[in-house]
Scaffold this active site. Sequence first.
Site, mmCIF file in Angstrom:
data_model
loop_
_atom_site.group_PDB
_atom_site.id
_atom_site.type_symbol
_atom_site.label_atom_id
_atom_site.label_comp_id
_atom_site.label_asym_id
_atom_site.label_seq_id
_atom_site.Cartn_x
_atom_site.Cartn_y
_atom_site.Cartn_z
ATOM 1 N N GLY A 12 -95.575 -49.333 -95.621
ATOM 2 C CA GLY A 12 -96.842 -49.655 -95.418
ATOM 3 C C GLY A 12 -97.355 -50.966 -95.055
ATOM 4 O O GLY A 12 -98.518 -51.202 -95.152
ATOM 5 N N ASN A 14 -96.979 -53.023 -92.538
ATOM 6 C CA ASN A 14 -97.435 -53.148 -91.103
ATOM 7 C C ASN A 14 -99.012 -52.608 -91.173
ATOM 8 O O ASN A 14 -99.817 -53.143 -90.496
ATOM 9 C CB ASN A 14 -96.686 -52.547 -89.869
ATOM 10 C CG ASN A 14 -95.700 -53.416 -89.516
ATOM 11 O OD1 ASN A 14 -95.688 -54.527 -89.152
ATOM 12 N ND2 ASN A 14 -94.324 -52.747 -89.491
ATOM 13 N N MET A 85 -91.072 -42.512 -89.398
ATOM 14 C CA MET A 85 -89.489 -42.159 -89.184
ATOM 15 C C MET A 85 -89.400 -40.649 -88.667
ATOM 16 O O MET A 85 -88.061 -40.319 -88.978
ATOM 17 C CB MET A 85 -89.161 -42.740 -90.389
ATOM 18 C CG MET A 85 -89.239 -43.877 -91.128
ATOM 19 S SD MET A 85 -88.717 -45.226 -89.632
ATOM 20 C CE MET A 85 -87.173 -45.152 -89.529
ATOM 21 N N ARG A 86 -90.164 -40.406 -88.255
ATOM 22 C CA ARG A 86 -89.826 -39.004 -87.457
ATOM 23 C C ARG A 86 -89.780 -39.083 -85.977
ATOM 24 O O ARG A 86 -90.802 -39.641 -85.338
ATOM 25 C CB ARG A 86 -90.704 -37.871 -87.783
ATOM 26 C CG ARG A 86 -90.536 -37.507 -89.432
ATOM 27 C CD ARG A 86 -91.336 -36.166 -89.954
ATOM 28 N NE ARG A 86 -91.196 -35.975 -91.132
ATOM 29 C CZ ARG A 86 -90.232 -35.190 -91.723
ATOM 30 N NH1 ARG A 86 -89.443 -34.459 -90.887
ATOM 31 N NH2 ARG A 86 -90.208 -34.953 -93.034
ATOM 32 N N ASN A 102 -96.170 -47.653 -80.310
ATOM 33 C CA ASN A 102 -94.992 -47.731 -81.336
ATOM 34 C C ASN A 102 -94.469 -49.184 -81.569
ATOM 35 O O ASN A 102 -94.414 -50.013 -80.115
ATOM 36 C CB ASN A 102 -93.926 -46.610 -81.106
ATOM 37 C CG ASN A 102 -92.899 -46.579 -82.176
ATOM 38 O OD1 ASN A 102 -93.142 -46.863 -83.344
ATOM 39 N ND2 ASN A 102 -91.636 -46.915 -81.668
ATOM 40 N N HIS A 104 -91.099 -51.323 -82.315
ATOM 41 C CA HIS A 104 -89.690 -50.956 -82.524
ATOM 42 C C HIS A 104 -89.141 -52.348 -82.840
ATOM 43 O O HIS A 104 -89.339 -53.544 -82.074
ATOM 44 C CB HIS A 104 -89.108 -50.318 -81.397
ATOM 45 C CG HIS A 104 -87.544 -50.184 -81.560
ATOM 46 N ND1 HIS A 104 -87.153 -48.996 -82.306
ATOM 47 C CD2 HIS A 104 -86.479 -50.807 -81.084
ATOM 48 C CE1 HIS A 104 -85.784 -49.122 -82.185
ATOM 49 N NE2 HIS A 104 -85.626 -49.986 -81.553
#
Length: 184
Positions: A12, A14, A85-86, A102, A104
Amino acid sequence: MKKVAVLGSGRGTNFLAILKRAREKNWNVDFLAISDKAYSGFIENAQKENVKFKVLPQKRDLLNEELLEILKDFSPDLIVLAGYMRILPSFVVNAFKGKMINLHPSLLPSFKGAHAIRDAYEYGVKWTGITIHFVTEELDAGPIIAQFPVIVREEDTLESLEKRIHDVEHKFYPQVIEEVLKVF
């Protein structure tokens, strides 16, 4: 007031950086934290920061349907993936097409997937970084919003590179979210 749903699975950090920027810059935002893990730093941080949160059911067959219902009920202006993470199924992605971003930890299209920092380090690249992009059905392939490079130093270990990449994430992801919210 704009609504932002933040999805996370891990520490957590970010999410905390996003909240810090939102408070410093007085964003007029209602946050909802959503996690697939009840016992995570992400949920602990939501609780500590007095942010509403939801934990998804642990049964895989119910998880994505519940996520879709939570998101529909909340009706967010923006959905932010922050260490979630899904892989999201197409029915969730398509329900919020163009409203989901998102972060990355590589310069896409290089090093897609869950181990991007390690993969880049082991490959021996001289530059890596972060990519902020819109989420599409294809993994780590949506339109790029912004990229920020990180040089790989001779003395870097995997751990030191990970830390520097996370520092760049914490600095720039909240800034990009702020800019994206201005156009939503």
